[in-house]
Write an enzyme that holds these catalytic residues in place. Sequence first.
Site: not given
Lengths: 481, 543
Positions: A56, A79, A84, A142, A204, A229, A234, A238-239, A243, A349, A402, A410, A414
């Site tokens: 993204h 992307s 996104s 991703d 990701e 991930n 991460k 992140d998740n 969210c 996703h 996010h 995250s 990476q």
Amino acid sequence: MSADQLPYQVADLSLAAFGRKEIQLAEHEMPGLMAIREEYAPSQPLRGARITGSLHMTVQTAVLIETLVALGAQVRWASCNIFSTQDHAAAAVAVGPDGTPDDPKGIPVFAWKGETLGEYWRCTELAMTWPGGDGPNMILDDGGDATLLVHKGAEYEKAGGVPSPAADDPEEWVIILDVLRNSLADHPGKWTKAAQSIKGVTEETTTGVHRLYEMARVGTLLFPAINVNDSVTKSKFDNKYGCRHSLIDGIKRGTDVLIGGKVAVVCGYGDVGKGCSESLRGQGARVIVTEIDPICALQAAMDGYQVATLEDVVETADIFVTATGNRDVITAEHMSRMKHQAIVGNIGHFDNEIDMAGLAKWPGIRHLNIKPQVDEWTFSDGHGIIVLSEGRLLNLGNATGHPSFVMSNSFTNQVIAQVELFTKNDEYKVAVHTLPKHLDEKVARLHLDALGVRLSQLSKEQADYIGVPVDGPYKPEHYRY
Amino acid sequence: MPLLAALMERFAKDRPFDALSIAACLHITAETAMLVRLLRAGGAAVSLAASNPLSTQDDIAAALAIRYGIAVFARAGVDRRGYYRHIELALNETPPGPDLVIDDGGDLVNTLHTRAAALLPSVKGGCESTTTGVIRLRRMAAEGALAFPVIAANDTPAKRLVDNTCGTGQSAIDGILRATNTLLAGKTVVVAGFGASGRGVAERARGFGAQVIVTEIDPVRALDASLRGFRVLPMAQAAPLGEVFVTATGSVDVINADHLAVMRDGAILANAGHFDVEIDVRALAGLAVAVHPDVRPHVDAYELGDGRTLLLLAEGRVVNLVAAEGHPPEVMDLAFGIEALALAWLAGAVLTGNTGLTGNTGGTLPAGVHEVPADIDAEAASLVLATTGTSFDTLTPAQLSYRESWRIGSLSCGSSQARLPGLRRDGDGRGAGGQRPGQDHPSDQPDRVDEVPPPGGRRQREHHREPEREAPGHGPRVGRRPEDERHGEADPGRDQQADRGPVARHPGHGQQVPGQRAGRGRLVAGQAEREEHGVLQERVRVE
């Protein structure tokens, strides 16, 4: 001028100044990435790397991109979702910190908000094609679309041709076949050559990782992969927390609906579903969870959520959010039974969690676009539902995804993963790997000061007592946080 | 209990109850003992009875009597006759009767107006500390039956929040857990009533991971519960779902025979309201074929004819005091502190016509129910905050006068951003979107709206710049090949759009829109669409 000589493709270069300002603000919020730049820039570990990124194209990603560049990499970017991209971030990345819209000095980026599927796959291909026809030697993915393109391209080159689409193939698959058919014709052998020079991919997201494990299982994976991930820093951040922040942001920007007092259904109680449920409950919604996994279902119940089947609640709930990573979770038939002005959105996703194709084909259905990424679908009995981002991830489609701080977690993973795979390629066989725990803990450490966290220290005796080094790693591999 | 400790010093010096007698009817707990000692330090002769037959802590009662010389009439487990006899004994302790009374639930005041009416003339005033008691007193006052002024010590914001919401909320659940050891996480807990107490119970049950259902008769309270994310149902629908029931309504028969008939096997019934009338215990007994008392302390198992068993806690009496220790000391510190301050103020007001320690009355108070003066509430809250080291702000004189004046509106009215000192201008002064500070109100524009402005405002400037870009020869700047200047690139994917169905009609997916290149990314997609549909035109139509 041929396609692979396009320097970039963005919506509007004049947005670069605004994008640059937001990138600077984001840098302050991304201590992990900035610390990695400082640590690694002197040694240029990514010199010689040609990284294709499919992720993204947001302000946060811009900071990731410029970190990779700071470490010496050449980068091309697209992307990984048609909605996104933040156009000002894409412009700023194309222009670069030292360029101007009249004289851009950034990196080749092919992304804008509101691409067609055809444009999307063309951008992905452009991001994988260096001038002169070379491919990347690293992929930063991703969702696995870049990885998919290389693998399928190589497969079809080996088979001698691209198959014709079947009658019931999804539209996107037909497009992918077309893209590959053209490239096989114009540049035979391109993908095989790319696959050979790609040292590895860092992936990701849960869905992309799932694709990698599948390929590894059936033996078709062509190069080593690092599953970013499942770094704890991460997926457990992140998740979940990402969210928790961005789900209601997307719902609010899309619909301005009052969340307090509404009944919201969250399909799936994984890391993302947990964050989503807390997000909605925190605003005063009554959240009902649906689950197929008894462990996750029990977690949801003990966290105080009603756990029901979708059929139980489809006619009474006000908001529906899919977060499963699976397909056909909300069907057209479900949507035909919903309340008037029920809101339906997805934060998984891919866009197959909600059956948009089935909805479009429902007899008598009428469609009205309210504003970008907000559509009303009205059934023949007069009741309408509101669908966000056409069933694509609504936090990125209807909001800005996010926030920077959690993306720093995250993306630091990476960058570390890219450096690992690129510089220690011999140590990684063709399989799916995760980063070692001491690096996971390092990522966490880099983010503590910004939050005023005062970490305690183990004494030597205490460390020995539990059998860990004083400086970590502190937990066994099987520990789940 | 730092607030009461601070007041001890003050009362010992000022002696607001000098030569006065106080008859109190309260739950006899360690916290109450602190209040009684405070009243005595203030000069009062105190007599004490229990306000609930099961809530007395006998060791505390003994300590008050023996160590502190208080006249105490109370025993845990006393029967109904004994309960009322104790109240009368406390009232008769200082003939011709007490000067002041402190009540908890209204039984002492009720006794004074009925069986002990001979003592009524000597009573100058009193204090009541529960919602239930205050409701009873207001009814008495409405009928003209209340003979002396009573302060509704329950009705202050601080007291309701700390005592009813936090105190009852925590201690009712504490009582249920001590009695049953049940896991609350994942259980369906039905809370009847979403007043201050019910909300406290519901929030804390949710904090334990329970799924909470609220029942209510008041639509405003029901709406509050709903907006806080609680499911609201009629009890008839909640009854078959609940695994734990907690009543907190102050009403009668909230859980009745019909509800009991459909409850799940093993359901737990608890009451957090003042009296034991909220759960219809007689109906429960009527449905039972056997009652097994005290299967665990304070838990009676009612075995029903159809094989189900329902568990009643504390005989349906206030579960937090019977099965646990009542409110924590911090809560009672504030509640009793407010009450003591209010009583001292009342003593001053009725006896001497002067203000006492706080507040202003100037003269005796008439019979009836009175509010605690607001500054007592604030003083008590401030004292408590001080003991926890919490500091907070006070209004500046300017803020005070702003609050009291109706003439001042927006202080920034009439100034423009350009005059604000220290505003850094960026280059030629254009901000992120190309807007100069102060540009919103250029002085040459008419004040009255009389024409349609160009749609989009600042964004439209970006929008209008695009056609310049698209002239052939500018291709490389935005990465477009000259042949892309035609509508529709030579893009294999584009051929697929026709198959996409209705969604493809979205302008962002390839449809030609004036001023927009197809597929270039829609900055102002919404704007262009609204132009197309004339919505913007309609919106600014004036007249």
